[in-house]
Every structure is written in C-alpha cells, then in structure tokens.
Design a protein around this motif. Structure first.
Motif, short mmCIF file in Angstrom:
data_model
loop_
_atom_site.label_atom_id
_atom_site.label_comp_id
_atom_site.label_asym_id
_atom_site.label_seq_id
_atom_site.Cartn_x
_atom_site.Cartn_y
_atom_site.Cartn_z
N THR A 28 -40.40 8.40 -3.66
CA THR A 28 -39.82 7.15 -4.15
C THR A 28 -40.72 6.48 -5.18
O THR A 28 -40.26 5.97 -6.21
N ALA A 29 -42.04 6.50 -4.93
CA ALA A 29 -42.99 5.93 -5.90
C ALA A 29 -42.96 6.72 -7.21
O ALA A 29 -43.10 6.15 -8.31
N THR A 30 -42.78 8.04 -7.13
CA THR A 30 -42.68 8.85 -8.34
C THR A 30 -41.46 8.47 -9.18
O THR A 30 -41.52 8.43 -10.41
N ALA A 63 -30.78 7.09 -14.63
CA ALA A 63 -29.40 6.60 -14.52
C ALA A 63 -29.18 5.88 -13.20
O ALA A 63 -28.47 4.86 -13.14
N ARG A 64 -29.79 6.38 -12.13
CA ARG A 64 -29.66 5.71 -10.82
C ARG A 64 -30.26 4.31 -10.88
O ARG A 64 -29.72 3.36 -10.31
N HIS A 65 -31.39 4.18 -11.59
CA HIS A 65 -32.02 2.86 -11.69
C HIS A 65 -31.15 1.92 -12.52
O HIS A 65 -31.03 0.72 -12.18
N HIS A 66 -30.53 2.42 -13.58
CA HIS A 66 -29.65 1.57 -14.38
C HIS A 66 -28.45 1.10 -13.58
O HIS A 66 -28.00 -0.04 -13.72
N GLY A 72 -31.63 2.01 -5.79
CA GLY A 72 -31.10 3.34 -6.01
C GLY A 72 -32.15 4.42 -6.07
O GLY A 72 -31.80 5.61 -6.20
N LEU A 73 -33.42 4.06 -5.99
CA LEU A 73 -34.47 5.07 -6.14
C LEU A 73 -34.78 5.85 -4.87
O LEU A 73 -35.12 7.04 -4.96
N PRO A 74 -34.72 5.26 -3.66
CA PRO A 74 -34.97 6.09 -2.47
C PRO A 74 -33.89 7.17 -2.31
O PRO A 74 -32.76 7.03 -2.78
N ASP A 75 -34.27 8.26 -1.64
CA ASP A 75 -33.31 9.34 -1.39
C ASP A 75 -32.18 8.85 -0.50
O ASP A 75 -32.40 8.09 0.45
N ARG A 76 -30.98 9.31 -0.78
CA ARG A 76 -29.83 8.96 0.05
C ARG A 76 -29.77 9.91 1.25
O ARG A 76 -30.24 11.04 1.19
#
Length: 346
Positions: A28-30, A63-66, A72-76
């Motif tokens: 997630t930090a990456t 795109a997930r961050h936008h 949206g950054l952590p894995d689902r």
C-alpha cells in the motif's frame, strides 16, 4: 563547503529483499509512492523500472487514486487459489470416512480412483473433513440392561442401614509395557525396552461407592479360589456391616460352583452381577484406566517391579481421589440419594 553526497549501498540480496517488501507487506505504501512520483512528473515506464512493476500496473494504481483517492490504494478483498480436485471431492471423502476402516491418505487416494493430485494436496482436502485420531472401542450392550440395572437399584435400596456397597472388577498387569502418546523433545523418540517373554498378573479391585475406599489384591492367575480370597478380604475390612454387597460383571469366577459354595458359607456377603457386555457401568473401570495411564511407557526389569508400581499407585491416592476418578454417581447401579441411607462402612 557542500557536504559530500551520501548514497545507499546494498548487495543484490538486500536489494531483492527490499523490493520484495515493497511488493508484499509495504504494498500500500508503494502505491502511495507511485502516485507521488507520478505527480512529480515521472512517467509510468520510469516508475515501473524503479519499483520493478509493469507499466500497466503503475497506470492502474494511478487511475485507482484518481477515482477513489487514498481509499482506493489498499488491495481489495479477493478469493485465493481454488482448491485442487473436483468440488465434490470433499463429499466423496466424507462418505468414505463414514465407513469404519483403517483409512490412510494413500488408501483414500486409491479408493477415490487415484485422482490427479499429490498426496500432500489430498491430505489438505482430508483435513477439511476429518481429524487424525484413534477410534474408540465400545462393548455391545445387553438388551436387558435397563431391567438389570433397575433390579440392582432395588436390591441396594432394600439393604439394611449400615450396609456396604462395593463395585468390583479385575484387570491384568503385564510386564510388556503399554505405549501411550506423550510429549517428547523435538528430534528425539524415546525407546521403551520390551521383555523377552511377557508375564502377567491379575489385579482384583473393589471401591466403596459411598466413601471411595479402595481394596486391591494381586494374584498370579484369575481363578475362583483367588476371587473368594479377595471376597474374604472385603469381609474382614467391614466387620460391622450387616451386609456387604459386591457388584461385578459376569465373569465365570463370579458364579462358579466354588464361588457359590463359598457364598453359601458367608451369607453376610452378596455378589450382584451387572448387565452383560456393559463395562461402562462399573466405576472401577475408570480406576483401571488411570492406573494404566500412570504406568504406561515404563519398562521395569522384573514383574515384581511392575507389581510394586501398582501398589505405589494406590498408596499415593486418597479416598477422595478414588471417588472423583470413579465417579460412582454416574453409574446406573445406584439409586437416587445413595450415600445418605448407608454408612461409611468403617
């Protein structure tokens, strides 16, 4: 004067470990670093080359961050790899295990038609349905058990006040060690020496169902004369009791002609036989189980040493210990309120 430039130094294994951490626990930090570098003007191929990702993966995280911002950054959540084997394999394993047999992983694999999976994978599928343990031996029940136990309760309730009621049973002491599972140091498996020739002794025992006092006698062989000798010990131990009732199983020594003649000469002692094939009714069986568990995994040099182990077991137990272990109140032999009507049999 400008300070000297400082650069990180790392070996190839250290670099691999760092990249693995960025792809694993610090994933997630990456993703956050990807967004920061993209905002700083880095292209997707440059970021991918730096962090060892595919450019398409970098673009997907951007795109997930936008679309979802930081959330949206952590894995689902996602499902893991599907189990190997058909979806019905678990049901087939369960149906086979319902059949009493000495099932092993290999025998199940053969019975299932040799499915195209490894034995380790099949073992994991088996653990979803079962556990590795020993079966339990049970005795077949007497069809007249309820009536027999009712008759025993009525006979006990009809005894005069001050009578003593004992449960009696026999077991065997073998010089050959009994083996039980136990904890051992990692990497070490204890070895228990076996005798060249097994020897056996018979152990008679009787417990006072009101007080927990235990009487025992060791003999070379289980014969009627020895059983009568043990009954005489019980008579001598309770000289003031008007009646001594001894409840036992249906062993041949309990109703042989020798025993019947002895009982006719000693009317103060009554032998009451319980239901056939019902050892679970006898509280002494639980005493035997505790004794054999105590002396298991031991290999004395002589039979006399084995007998001394049994004597020491009883010497270090109190009446309360025996009463708790035997749990006579769970036996169907005793009428309600037993212990209040009878004395301690001192």
């Amino acid at each position: 004067m400008r300070p000297a430039h400082v650069y990180a130094r790392m070996s190839e294994p250290q670099h691999t470990e760092l990249i693995s951490a960025l792809h694993g626990p610090w994933r997630t930090a990456t993703c956050m670093v990807i967004v920061v570098l993209s905002a700083a003007g880095w292209s997707a191929p440059e970021i991918a080359d730096l962090l060892h990702y595919d450019p398409a993966t970098v673009r997907r995280w951007i795109a997930r961050h936008h679309a979802e911002d930081l959330a949206g950054l952590p894995d689902r959540p996602r499902s893991g790899r599907p189990c190997k084997g058909s979806p019905r394999l678990g049901d087939r394993i369960h149906r086979l295990l319902m059949i009493p047999r000495a099932w092993t992983t290999a025998s199940l694999w053969r019975t299932l038609g040799r499915p195209a999976i490894s034995l380790s994978t099949l073992r994991r599928r088996i653990r979803e349905q079962a556990r590795w343990s020993r079966p339990r031996l049970i005795a077949k029940s007497d069809p007249n058990q309820d009536q027999t136990c009712t008759d025993i309760r009525q006979r006990i309730a009809a005894l005069p006040a001050g009578s003593v009621v004992l449960a009696e049973d026999e077991t065997h002491l073998d010089l050959l060690p009994r083996i039980r599972s136990c904890w051992m140091p990692t990497g070490i498996r204890h070895r228990i020496m076996t005798p060249g020739t097994n020897l056996r002794r018979t152990l008679h025992g009787a417990i006072n169902l009101a007080t927990g006092a235990f009487h025992h006698h060791v003999s070379v062989k289980n014969v009627s004369v020895v059983f009568c000798y043990f009954l005489q010990q019980l008579l001598d131990a309770h000289p003031d009791a008007p009646v001594i009732a001894v409840i036992c199983d249906n062993g041949t020594t309990h109703h042989s002609k020798i025993t019947q003649r002895w009982l006719a000469e000693h009317p103060r002692l009554q032998v009451i036989e319980g239901a056939k094939y019902s050892p679970q009714d006898n509280p002494v069986e639980r005493i035997w189980a505790t004794l054999k568990r105590t002396i298991a995994n031991t290999a004395p040099a002589t039979m006399a040493d084995r007998v001394r182990q049994a004597h020491a077991f009883f010497q270090h137990r109190t009446d309360a210990d025996n009463l708790t272990t035997a749990a006579p109140w769970t036996s169907p032999w005793l009428p309600d309120g037993y212990g209040q009507h009878f004395s301690t049999g001192a």
